[in-house]
Scaffold this active site. Structure first.
Site, short mmCIF file in Angstrom:
data_model
loop_
_atom_site.label_atom_id
_atom_site.label_comp_id
_atom_site.label_asym_id
_atom_site.label_seq_id
_atom_site.Cartn_x
_atom_site.Cartn_y
_atom_site.Cartn_z
N LYS A 87 4.42 -22.14 -1.00
CA LYS A 87 5.57 -22.13 -0.13
C LYS A 87 6.58 -21.22 -0.90
O LYS A 87 7.03 -21.06 -2.11
CB LYS A 87 6.25 -23.64 -0.22
CG LYS A 87 7.45 -23.76 0.38
CD LYS A 87 8.01 -24.90 1.13
CE LYS A 87 9.13 -25.09 1.61
NZ LYS A 87 9.90 -23.95 2.21
N TYR A 141 2.80 -15.12 6.31
CA TYR A 141 2.00 -16.47 6.57
C TYR A 141 1.85 -17.06 7.84
O TYR A 141 1.26 -18.07 7.86
CB TYR A 141 2.64 -17.42 5.60
CG TYR A 141 4.44 -17.51 5.61
CD1 TYR A 141 4.72 -18.13 6.91
CD2 TYR A 141 5.05 -17.25 4.55
CE1 TYR A 141 6.10 -18.19 6.81
CE2 TYR A 141 6.44 -17.54 4.64
CZ TYR A 141 6.94 -18.09 5.82
OH TYR A 141 8.20 -18.14 5.86
N CYS A 150 35.74 -14.55 -35.81
CA CYS A 150 37.07 -13.61 -36.49
C CYS A 150 38.52 -14.39 -36.44
O CYS A 150 39.19 -13.69 -36.96
CB CYS A 150 37.08 -12.39 -35.94
SG CYS A 150 37.77 -12.07 -34.23
N LYS A 205 7.11 -30.15 -1.92
CA LYS A 205 7.69 -29.33 -2.84
C LYS A 205 7.96 -30.01 -4.08
O LYS A 205 7.84 -31.10 -4.44
CB LYS A 205 9.31 -29.40 -2.22
CG LYS A 205 9.22 -28.96 -0.97
CD LYS A 205 10.58 -27.89 -0.54
CE LYS A 205 12.09 -28.46 -0.81
NZ LYS A 205 13.15 -27.23 -0.55
N CYS A 241 38.60 -17.16 -31.62
CA CYS A 241 37.26 -16.69 -31.88
C CYS A 241 36.66 -17.28 -33.16
O CYS A 241 37.23 -17.27 -34.27
CB CYS A 241 37.44 -15.09 -32.08
SG CYS A 241 35.91 -14.94 -32.25
N CYS A 255 35.73 -7.89 -34.97
CA CYS A 255 35.11 -8.97 -34.73
C CYS A 255 33.66 -8.66 -34.82
O CYS A 255 32.84 -7.92 -34.34
CB CYS A 255 35.39 -9.77 -33.28
SG CYS A 255 34.45 -11.03 -32.93
N GLU A 300 -1.63 -23.13 1.42
CA GLU A 300 -0.64 -21.95 0.81
C GLU A 300 0.39 -22.23 -0.05
O GLU A 300 1.04 -23.20 -0.09
CB GLU A 300 -0.27 -21.29 2.15
CG GLU A 300 -1.10 -21.14 3.12
CD GLU A 300 -0.36 -20.70 4.57
OE1 GLU A 300 0.82 -20.48 4.64
OE2 GLU A 300 -1.20 -20.55 5.53
N ASP A 323 9.68 -19.16 -2.16
CA ASP A 323 11.14 -19.29 -2.09
C ASP A 323 11.90 -18.00 -2.00
O ASP A 323 12.29 -17.51 -2.91
CB ASP A 323 11.38 -19.98 -3.54
CG ASP A 323 12.73 -20.72 -3.49
OD1 ASP A 323 13.36 -20.82 -2.31
OD2 ASP A 323 13.11 -20.71 -4.54
N CYS A 333 37.27 -12.44 -26.70
CA CYS A 333 38.00 -12.39 -27.97
C CYS A 333 38.45 -10.89 -27.85
O CYS A 333 37.53 -9.91 -27.65
CB CYS A 333 37.16 -12.59 -29.04
SG CYS A 333 37.71 -11.81 -30.62
S1 IVH Z 1 5.05 -21.73 7.85
C1 IVH Z 1 6.26 -23.49 12.06
N1 IVH Z 1 4.18 -21.38 5.60
O1 IVH Z 1 9.61 -22.48 4.41
C2 IVH Z 1 6.07 -23.03 10.64
N2 IVH Z 1 6.41 -21.47 6.03
O2 IVH Z 1 11.12 -25.15 5.89
C3 IVH Z 1 6.75 -21.89 10.28
N3 IVH Z 1 8.08 -21.13 3.97
O3 IVH Z 1 11.13 -21.44 7.35
C4 IVH Z 1 6.53 -21.61 8.80
N4 IVH Z 1 6.38 -20.39 2.51
O4 IVH Z 1 11.02 -19.76 5.32
C5 IVH Z 1 5.48 -21.48 6.37
N5 IVH Z 1 3.17 -20.32 3.54
C6 IVH Z 1 4.39 -20.82 4.33
C7 IVH Z 1 5.97 -20.79 3.87
C8 IVH Z 1 6.84 -21.22 4.83
C9 IVH Z 1 7.76 -20.55 2.69
C10 IVH Z 1 9.18 -21.23 4.52
C11 IVH Z 1 9.90 -20.30 5.63
C12 IVH Z 1 10.23 -21.56 6.40
C13 IVH Z 1 10.46 -22.66 5.70
C14 IVH Z 1 10.25 -23.99 6.27
#
Ligand code: IVH
Length: 682
Positions: A115, A225, A409, A312, A406, A430, A113, A117, A424
């Protein structure tokens, strides 16, 4: 409409609007025009006001937000919110896969999946209804952000579909799409507020806002997720998320089942490629064992599950030379140092420049001209210099002397106390400030003079036809017709010329003429007073009858206006104290620009409060704060947000702000209760 009909109509509207929200926010496939949607919503709001007893718990009207949250209640997680083991190395992903293979001794399927942010969130549903939303906090307990979460359109308030468990929790990530993030920062910059460094910080700040109706404006989104609740009738993680999708949750389509490490790598590669095109930030991918039975067998370490790992992406980083520093002057005179770099490829583009923000950042990096620097494109959108490679510092590397004048000017720069930026002060002389002001003035949200644009403004300025916003209204057909711009075309050594023809000139003049109908609040925004963005301009236009009243207002009086603080008030007073600005206003006024508020005279109930200034704080039984404020105005009083010596009364409800209380006591401003207030207006 009788009661039965109203009840039925409310039910039908609720169903329809929820379906449209789902189409729009979860599926991204709207089937109705915005206007028609708004009409349905408006009808529902009206009916619910008339028949509040029939409003349904999953009504979409709940999403508009409400009053203030004083403090976020802490709630213990039913299942601890663990983190994921993470790695930046492909080797370690391989190790993870072989470890699992060894531990289980059987073939294993994985789900890969994105991750996300953002900010982790746990949502609890009972009988299909959203009943709780808690942030991660310290993993054991988090903040109750239910009120704010309800405003996020992609989170279902009521689930639909089959086999919905009686009670369960689902976890996911609240994110701010990059577009919304950029829009928010642009807006904050205009309002003189600090900008957010990246979408994650913006999402985290937004979900903890105290006013949920402000959260709505932040355009948050949420992907789910993981379902931590045990004992549900699913054998695999994948299956559970598919069911969740069918109940109305937003589950990313970038999710695949993989049978071996090769397929996992393929997914990682693929996501790395499409990452720049995603509308939101991700910082990697997550790989999870699919089978719940196998997950259970693998178990957990103290911090994280053994059945998952996060890979990551490294923030892409490149090393290059710092050649020189330019200093850019913005519309309001702010100086931004920009590094010129030896061009270097980074994350799909060639980077030649990076921002150095301000003098403090330059000092803390101790960066020198000629240095080898590391440039990174992280969660942020603009590349930045993250460090200096000291080992490679040439002996003749030159210390950066931040400019004191500046570059455009020659005016000595100034720095205000508490601010990181130099600027400035030569507002009216300016060149980039003049051009910037003109561009701002004609922009769409200001005077909206579409027939002019940056290029044309530059021509008019360069040829000496305009040097301030009032000059625009003196332009004549004769001046403009035949006006030329010369573009040197380097390759052909030829020059390309454009010149204004009849049609162009007529359009320009027509556009300028039409701008005379712009309402006062937009004119106020257009004239470009530092820190007066759209919202502030609107508040000022609502409060003052016109420009004369505004120009006569003292700093103290300005502060009594909602949302106007010290910094803005100071800036407004400073603007009007300058004779050249007053002259421009006068000239604009003579040209027919609107400087009067079209506000309707408020119909007063009485004049008992006779211009007394109130500050309302805390919560009140039976009245929302807005209702209390309205009563004050209805009886001739005025509202302010902060306590000053001008405040007549502080009207205190339960849990009033302690700072306000202290301030009122120290200034001797009477603090009165709601009952005392009601007695005053009786
Ligand atoms: S699963 C027990 N799936 O990453 C596992 N986490 O460092 C539960 N996160 O706290 C998390 N995308 O905030 C899971 N596809 C994803 C995710 C995800 C982002 C974040 C989440 C979690 C942190 C873990």
């Amino acid at each position: 409409m009788d009661r039965e009909q109203a009840k039925e109509r409310i039910r039908e509207l609720t169903r329809q609007i929820n379906q449209h929200n789902y189409n729009y926010y979860v599926l991204s496939r709207p089937v109705i025009e915005d206007y028609d949607f708004d009409m349905l919503l408006e009808e529902l709001i009206t009916l619910e006001k008339q028949f509040p007893e029939y409003a349904l718990p999953d009504s979409p009207t709940q999403r508009v937000g409400g009053d203030l949250t004083k403090e976020f209640r802490q709630i213990f997680h039913k299942y601890p919110m663990l983190s994921l083991g993470n790695t930046y190395s492909i080797e370690e992903v391989k190790d993870f896969e072989s470890r699992i293979h060894k531990l289980l001794g059987e073939s294993t399927e994985y789900v890969c999946e994105l991750k996300f942010d953002g900010v982790a969130i746990g949502l609890t549903y009972q009988n299909g209804k959203l009943v709780q939303a808690v942030t991660r906090g310290d993993g054991l307990k988090g903040d109750d952000v239910y009120t704010n979460v309800k405003t996020i359109r992609s989170i279902p308030l009521q689930l639909t579909g089959n086999n919905i468990p009686e009670e369960f929790e689902i976890r996911g990530e609240i994110i701010m799409p990059i577009k919304s993030f950029e829009q928010l920062n642009r807006f904050r910059e205009e309002e003189g507020e600090e900008t957010f460094a990246n979408p994650r910080n913006a999402a985290a700040g937004s979900i903890k806002l105290q006013n949920s109706s402000e959260v709505v404006k932040r355009h948050l989104d949420c992907y789910l997720y993981y379902i931590p609740t045990p004992g549900l009738p699913f054998e695999t993680h994948y299956e559970s998320l598919m069911a969740a999708r069918s109940w109305g949750f937003k589950i990313s389509s970038h999710m695949v089942r993989c049978r071996n490490i090769g397929e996992i790598f393929e997914f990682i590669d693929n996501i790395g490629t499409i990452r720049p095109d995603l509308p939101f930030n991700i910082d990697g991918v997550v790989i999870k064992v699919n089978s719940f039975r196998q997950q259970e067998e693998l178990g957990y370490t103290a911090k994280s599950p053994r059945w998952a790992i996060a890979y990551k992406f490294k923030a892409e980083r490149a090393s290059t030379l710092l050649l020189s520093i330019d200093y850019q002057i913005g519309r309001t005179g702010t100086v931004t140092p920009v590094a010129n770099l030896k061009p270097v490829p980074l994350a799909g583009t060639i980077v030649k420049r990076a921002t150095l923000h301000n003098a403090d950042i330059i000092a803390s990096l101790d960066v020198r001209i000629g240095d080898s620097v590391f440039v990174e494109k992280g969660g942020e959108i603009i590349p930045k210099i993250v460090s200096v490679d000291l080992e490679k510092r040439p002996v003749d590397a030159k210390k950066v002397d931040f400019i004191s004048k500046c570059p455009e000017c020659g005016t000595p720069l100034i720095r205000r106390e508490g601010e990181a930026a130099y600027y400035c002060p030569n507002e009216s002389g300016c060149p980039p400030q003049i051009k910037g002001k003109l561009e701002h003035f004609i922009s769409r949200r200001a005077m909206n003079i579409e027939s002019l644009g940056e290029g044309k403004i530059e021509m008019l300025y360069d040829q000496g036809l305009v040097s301030n916003i009032a000059d625009l209204y003196d332009l004549t057909y004769e001046q403009l017709f035949g006006l030329k711009k010369i573009f040197p075309e380097e390759k052909s050594k030829k020059e390309k010329t454009i010149s204004f023809r009849k049609k162009t000139v007529e359009n320009i003049l027509k556009g300028i003429d039409a701008s005379r109908n712009t309402p006062f609040e937009r004119v106020l925004y257009a004239i470009g007073i530092r820190y007066v963005g759209e919202t502030v301009a609107k508040k000022l236009a609502e409060h003052f009858s016109g420009i004369d009243a505004l120009m006569a207002a003292s700093k103290e009086e300005l502060i009594t206006v909602e949302e106007i603080g010290e910094k803005i008030a100071q800036s407004v007073v400073c603007y009007y104290s300058k004779p050249e600005n007053r002259e421009i206003i006068e000239r604009l006024r003579n040209k027919g620009i609107c400087f009067e508020s079209k506000r309707e005279e408020k119909i007063k109930v009485s004049n008992r409060l006779n211009e007394k200034i109130f500050v309302v704080s805390g919560v009140f039984e039976g009245y929302s704060r807005d209702e209390v404020r309205k009563m004050i105005e209805d009886h001739g009083g005025r509202n302010a947000t902060s306590v000053s010596s001008k405040t007549s009364y502080v009207l205190a409800g339960e849990n009033m702000g302690p700072e306000k209380k202290k301030k009122a006591e120290s200034l001797g401003v009477p603090i009165i209760s709601l009952d005392e207030f009601l007695a005053m207006i009786k």
